[in-house]
Design a protein around this motif. Sequence first.
Motif, PDB file in Angstrom:
ATOM      1  N   GLN A  38       0.833  -1.185   0.000  1.00  0.00           N
ATOM      2  CA  GLN A  38       0.000   0.000   0.000  1.00  0.00           C
ATOM      3  C   GLN A  38       0.873   1.241   0.000  1.00  0.00           C
ATOM      4  N   VAL A  39       0.457   2.211  -0.813  1.00  0.00           N
ATOM      5  CA  VAL A  39       1.115   3.516  -0.861  1.00  0.00           C
ATOM      6  C   VAL A  39       0.124   4.534  -0.316  1.00  0.00           C
ATOM      7  N   THR A  40       0.546   5.278   0.687  1.00  0.00           N
ATOM      8  CA  THR A  40      -0.312   6.272   1.325  1.00  0.00           C
ATOM      9  C   THR A  40       0.092   7.667   0.853  1.00  0.00           C
ATOM     10  N   VAL A  41      -0.922   8.467   0.498  1.00  0.00           N
ATOM     11  CA  VAL A  41      -0.655   9.806  -0.017  1.00  0.00           C
ATOM     12  C   VAL A  41      -1.802  10.722   0.383  1.00  0.00           C
ATOM     13  N   THR A  42      -1.503  11.996   0.567  1.00  0.00           N
ATOM     14  CA  THR A  42      -2.505  13.011   0.905  1.00  0.00           C
ATOM     15  C   THR A  42      -2.636  13.979  -0.261  1.00  0.00           C
ATOM     16  N   GLY A  43      -3.887  14.274  -0.631  1.00  0.00           N
ATOM     17  CA  GLY A  43      -4.125  15.160  -1.771  1.00  0.00           C
ATOM     18  C   GLY A  43      -5.369  16.003  -1.583  1.00  0.00           C
ATOM     19  N   THR A  44      -5.744  16.684  -2.638  1.00  0.00           N
ATOM     20  CA  THR A  44      -6.889  17.592  -2.613  1.00  0.00           C
ATOM     21  C   THR A  44      -7.919  17.141  -3.644  1.00  0.00           C
ATOM     22  N   GLU A 235      -3.648  11.147 -10.059  1.00  0.00           N
ATOM     23  CA  GLU A 235      -5.068  11.496  -9.974  1.00  0.00           C
ATOM     24  C   GLU A 235      -5.872  10.230  -9.731  1.00  0.00           C
ATOM     25  N   ILE A 236      -6.789  10.304  -8.757  1.00  0.00           N
ATOM     26  CA  ILE A 236      -7.596   9.152  -8.355  1.00  0.00           C
ATOM     27  C   ILE A 236      -9.064   9.530  -8.501  1.00  0.00           C
ATOM     28  N   SER A 237      -9.806   8.762  -9.302  1.00  0.00           N
ATOM     29  CA  SER A 237     -11.240   8.988  -9.436  1.00  0.00           C
ATOM     30  C   SER A 237     -11.955   8.365  -8.245  1.00  0.00           C
ATOM     31  N   LEU A 238     -13.073   8.974  -7.826  1.00  0.00           N
ATOM     32  CA  LEU A 238     -13.818   8.500  -6.664  1.00  0.00           C
ATOM     33  C   LEU A 238     -15.250   8.188  -7.071  1.00  0.00           C
ATOM     34  N   ALA A 239     -15.775   7.110  -6.516  1.00  0.00           N
ATOM     35  CA  ALA A 239     -17.166   6.732  -6.766  1.00  0.00           C
ATOM     36  C   ALA A 239     -18.042   7.268  -5.642  1.00  0.00           C
ATOM     37  N   GLY A 240     -19.175   7.908  -6.019  1.00  0.00           N
ATOM     38  CA  GLY A 240     -20.130   8.389  -5.029  1.00  0.00           C
ATOM     39  C   GLY A 240     -19.702   9.637  -4.288  1.00  0.00           C
ATOM     40  N   ALA A 241     -18.793  10.438  -4.860  1.00  0.00           N
ATOM     41  CA  ALA A 241     -18.313  11.637  -4.174  1.00  0.00           C
ATOM     42  C   ALA A 241     -18.823  12.919  -4.820  1.00  0.00           C
ATOM     43  N   ASP A 242     -19.885  12.828  -5.621  1.00  0.00           N
ATOM     44  CA  ASP A 242     -20.376  14.011  -6.333  1.00  0.00           C
ATOM     45  C   ASP A 242     -20.889  15.096  -5.398  1.00  0.00           C
ATOM     46  N   MET A 243     -21.358  14.693  -4.199  1.00  0.00           N
ATOM     47  CA  MET A 243     -21.924  15.696  -3.301  1.00  0.00           C
ATOM     48  C   MET A 243     -20.874  16.457  -2.509  1.00  0.00           C
ATOM     49  N   LEU A 244     -19.602  16.022  -2.582  1.00  0.00           N
ATOM     50  CA  LEU A 244     -18.555  16.677  -1.808  1.00  0.00           C
ATOM     51  C   LEU A 244     -18.107  17.971  -2.492  1.00  0.00           C
ATOM     52  N   PRO A 245     -17.816  19.003  -1.720  1.00  0.00           N
ATOM     53  CA  PRO A 245     -17.312  20.247  -2.328  1.00  0.00           C
ATOM     54  C   PRO A 245     -15.854  20.102  -2.743  1.00  0.00           C
ATOM     55  N   SER A 246     -15.451  20.898  -3.706  1.00  0.00           N
ATOM     56  CA  SER A 246     -14.054  20.892  -4.130  1.00  0.00           C
ATOM     57  C   SER A 246     -13.182  21.507  -3.050  1.00  0.00           C
ATOM     58  N   GLY A 247     -11.945  21.045  -3.007  1.00  0.00           N
ATOM     59  CA  GLY A 247     -10.986  21.594  -2.070  1.00  0.00           C
ATOM     60  C   GLY A 247     -10.776  20.788  -0.812  1.00  0.00           C
ATOM     61  N   LEU A 248     -11.554  19.716  -0.598  1.00  0.00           N
ATOM     62  CA  LEU A 248     -11.374  18.903   0.596  1.00  0.00           C
ATOM     63  C   LEU A 248     -10.043  18.153   0.532  1.00  0.00           C
ATOM     64  N   VAL A 249      -9.400  18.017   1.669  1.00  0.00           N
ATOM     65  CA  VAL A 249      -8.145  17.271   1.774  1.00  0.00           C
ATOM     66  C   VAL A 249      -8.479  15.822   2.112  1.00  0.00           C
ATOM     67  N   GLY A 250      -7.968  14.911   1.307  1.00  0.00           N
ATOM     68  CA  GLY A 250      -8.246  13.488   1.498  1.00  0.00           C
ATOM     69  C   GLY A 250      -6.982  12.671   1.630  1.00  0.00           C
ATOM     70  N   ASN A 251      -7.111  11.538   2.309  1.00  0.00           N
ATOM     71  CA  ASN A 251      -6.009  10.592   2.481  1.00  0.00           C
ATOM     72  C   ASN A 251      -6.322   9.334   1.687  1.00  0.00           C
ATOM     73  N   ALA A 252      -5.419   8.946   0.813  1.00  0.00           N
ATOM     74  CA  ALA A 252      -5.639   7.799  -0.070  1.00  0.00           C
ATOM     75  C   ALA A 252      -4.655   6.687   0.267  1.00  0.00           C
ATOM     76  N   ARG A 253      -5.169   5.451   0.254  1.00  0.00           N
ATOM     77  CA  ARG A 253      -4.342   4.249   0.365  1.00  0.00           C
ATOM     78  C   ARG A 253      -4.457   3.503  -0.961  1.00  0.00           C
ATOM     79  N   ILE A 254      -3.394   3.533  -1.726  1.00  0.00           N
ATOM     80  CA  ILE A 254      -3.370   2.897  -3.041  1.00  0.00           C
ATOM     81  C   ILE A 254      -2.794   1.495  -2.891  1.00  0.00           C
ATOM     82  N   VAL A 255      -3.539   0.493  -3.347  1.00  0.00           N
ATOM     83  CA  VAL A 255      -3.092  -0.892  -3.256  1.00  0.00           C
ATOM     84  C   VAL A 255      -2.275  -1.206  -4.496  1.00  0.00           C
ATOM     85  N   VAL A 256      -0.999  -1.481  -4.281  1.00  0.00           N
ATOM     86  CA  VAL A 256      -0.098  -1.829  -5.375  1.00  0.00           C
ATOM     87  C   VAL A 256       0.022  -3.345  -5.389  1.00  0.00           C
ATOM     88  N   SER A 257      -0.558  -3.984  -6.391  1.00  0.00           N
ATOM     89  CA  SER A 257      -0.556  -5.435  -6.459  1.00  0.00           C
ATOM     90  C   SER A 257       0.717  -5.923  -7.119  1.00  0.00           C
TER      91      SER A 257
END
Length: 362
Positions: A38-44, A235-257
């Motif tokens: 897993q690769v952990t990264v913080t983005g907007t 860049e990571i696409s998100l499912a079901g995040a249409d209601m979120l406002p732009s600019g939120l800070v998120g933490n992503a865990r990318i699974v590297v197989s």
Amino acid sequence: MLPLLAACSTADSPTPELRVPPVPVTVATIGEVGASEQVTVTGTFVSRDEIPLAFKIGGVVARVHVDEGATVQRGQILAALDLREIDAAVAKAQVAVDKAERDQARVQRLAADSVATLAQLQDATSALTAARADLAAARVNRDYAIITAPEAGTVLQRLVTPGANVAPGAPLFTLGGSRRGRVLRAGLPDRDALKVKLNDRATVTFDAVPSRSFEGRVLLVGRSADPRTGTYSVEISLAGADMLPSGLVGNARIVVSGTSAVSTIPVDALLEVNHDSATVFLPQAQTDGTLRAVPQRVRVSQLSGDRATVDGLRPGTRVVAKGASYATAGAALRIITDASLDSLAPTRGDARAVALRGGRAP
């Protein structure tokens, strides 16, 4: 003399051999699982397309029709300059075209009567072409004196108010386009950028929405580093995040197989752990039909729950699991079930039983 002879006879007699019973243990077979990282990264969380909008020419802003956060449609007017000077430039260019057309028509008639030369006719035609080009440029400037939305989206920034005198090309709005959706955009260091691939799965959480997590996939991995930060854009696409406002800070865990496989064993099998190495006992059959504990050092690469990932053992190898702490190198083993081990294992207070088994109480 009789007591002395009796004492000597007792000292010379052989001591009965102490038989140590086999240590009751359970065994586990080493399993093999696919390696993953897993690769952990913080983005907007932002629109994938963020479009800066500006006037092509400078002037005084007459109208601003939208505020920051407004949702707009393609072609909707966002702001306009004071058009009086611009319309005057268009009218002047139109007058120049009209005059050039008259001059060209008169020279053409004179040339037909051999009064005007061919060179004069060509000059008049060139002047008409130049006047028409000036009119086209004036009309383009007038069109770009009004800012319209190039696509549907959300106004992320508004940097202008009516009455301001703006320079050509100065950004006045930032439009978050909706055509290609929104993504979590972050920067990866070079060692992680080489691991992450397109379509890798990711799980994203936001501090502002602690009760939910969003599944996504990697859409883009940059191939050149940002000169300011030295990181590679992801860049990571998100499912079901249409209601979120732009600019939120998120933490992503990318699974590297990965394509390799690793060996796992129960944590109970590890003994004498020292940093990333440990000892395990292998139950080895002897010629007399007994099982003996054979120690082997292994390297521990990861701990996950009650399983440990180790190097140095082949899948399918049996290791001593529960009861390993009561065994020593070469000790006789007796394989039983987990339930039987709970009833037979020596307790902390049973020092004699521990000593008989040559082990160490946990």
